[in-house]
Design a protein around this motif. Structure first.
Motif, PDB file in Angstrom:
ATOM      1  N   CYS A  11      50.049  -5.813 102.131  1.00 44.65           N
ATOM      2  CA  CYS A  11      49.501  -4.829 102.952  1.00 44.65           C
ATOM      3  C   CYS A  11      50.188  -3.358 102.073  1.00 44.65           C
ATOM      4  O   CYS A  11      51.488  -3.419 102.055  1.00 44.65           O
ATOM      5  N   TYR A  13      50.203   1.104 101.966  1.00 44.09           N
ATOM      6  CA  TYR A  13      49.839   2.669 101.943  1.00 44.09           C
ATOM      7  C   TYR A  13      50.724   3.719 101.422  1.00 44.09           C
ATOM      8  O   TYR A  13      51.705   3.794 102.129  1.00 44.09           O
ATOM      9  N   ALA A  39      45.862  -5.388 100.214  1.00 42.11           N
ATOM     10  CA  ALA A  39      45.141  -4.785 101.436  1.00 42.11           C
ATOM     11  C   ALA A  39      45.645  -3.399 101.665  1.00 42.11           C
ATOM     12  O   ALA A  39      46.794  -2.929 101.939  1.00 42.11           O
ATOM     13  N   ASP A  40      44.947  -2.594 101.023  1.00 44.85           N
ATOM     14  CA  ASP A  40      45.122  -1.089 100.671  1.00 44.85           C
ATOM     15  C   ASP A  40      44.599  -0.386 101.653  1.00 44.85           C
ATOM     16  O   ASP A  40      43.313  -0.095 101.466  1.00 44.85           O
ATOM     17  N   ASP A  41      45.353   0.468 102.759  1.00 50.15           N
ATOM     18  CA  ASP A  41      44.698   1.226 103.607  1.00 50.15           C
ATOM     19  C   ASP A  41      44.525   2.792 103.420  1.00 50.15           C
ATOM     20  O   ASP A  41      44.814   3.669 104.273  1.00 50.15           O
ATOM     21  N   TRP A  66      40.370  -1.878  99.276  1.00 49.21           N
ATOM     22  CA  TRP A  66      40.714  -0.352  99.594  1.00 49.21           C
ATOM     23  C   TRP A  66      39.735  -0.005 100.749  1.00 49.21           C
ATOM     24  O   TRP A  66      38.429  -0.450 100.625  1.00 49.21           O
ATOM     25  N   GLN A  67      40.380   0.751 101.432  1.00 45.13           N
ATOM     26  CA  GLN A  67      39.301   1.419 102.281  1.00 45.13           C
ATOM     27  C   GLN A  67      39.890   2.810 102.640  1.00 45.13           C
ATOM     28  O   GLN A  67      41.020   3.185 102.264  1.00 45.13           O
ATOM     29  N   LYS A  74      45.308  -0.381 109.535  1.00 38.12           N
ATOM     30  CA  LYS A  74      46.082  -1.395 109.168  1.00 38.12           C
ATOM     31  C   LYS A  74      45.061  -2.841 109.324  1.00 38.12           C
ATOM     32  O   LYS A  74      44.997  -3.588 108.602  1.00 38.12           O
ATOM     33  N   ILE A  77      41.868  -3.468 107.658  1.00 36.60           N
ATOM     34  CA  ILE A  77      41.976  -3.725 106.190  1.00 36.60           C
ATOM     35  C   ILE A  77      42.505  -5.070 105.726  1.00 36.60           C
ATOM     36  O   ILE A  77      41.916  -5.739 104.939  1.00 36.60           O
ATOM     37  N   LYS A  80      39.526  -7.367 106.368  1.00 37.00           N
ATOM     38  CA  LYS A  80      38.406  -7.320 105.117  1.00 37.00           C
ATOM     39  C   LYS A  80      39.059  -8.026 104.273  1.00 37.00           C
ATOM     40  O   LYS A  80      38.483  -8.665 103.291  1.00 37.00           O
ATOM     41  N   THR A  81      40.564  -8.012 103.855  1.00 35.13           N
ATOM     42  CA  THR A  81      41.286  -8.509 102.738  1.00 35.13           C
ATOM     43  C   THR A  81      41.088 -10.004 102.980  1.00 35.13           C
ATOM     44  O   THR A  81      40.964 -10.960 101.873  1.00 35.13           O
TER      45      THR A  81
END
Length: 89
Positions: A11, A13, A39-41, A66-67, A74, A77, A80-81
């Motif tokens: 994760c 950001y 997992a990019d917030d 990415w979102q 968090k 994402i 989703k990941t």
């Protein structure tokens, strides 16, 4: 030796230095994971630069989910990941 079946989820950001250090450690593993999922917030272009640089250096796929940065999301994402990963669950 058996083939890897687990995905590693990282994760992030806007933490380019820390992401680079984590990817350095993952690249040094004797047995790589099935894939590395970022997992990019909502990070900016600097994070994308780090990921693009590491893609060609990994012995396994490195993928980014990415979102848009819309505050602290968090958990969204990460979910989703996990859904986008191909490792065993």
């Amino acid at each position: 030796m058996t083939s890897p079946t687990a995905s590693v989820i990282v994760c992030t950001y806007n933490a380019e230095k820390e992401l680079d250090m984590v990817l350095t450690g993952l690249a040094r593993q004797k047995i790589p994971p099935l894939e590395i999922m970022i997992a990019d917030d909502g990070s900016g272009p600097a994070t994308q630069t780090i990921i693009n640089r590491w893609k060609s250096q990994m012995s396994c796929p490195l993928k980014q989910v990415w979102q848009e940065d819309e505050g602290k999301r968090k958990a969204i994402i990460i979910n989703k990941t996990v859904a986008a990963s191909t490792g065993t669950q």
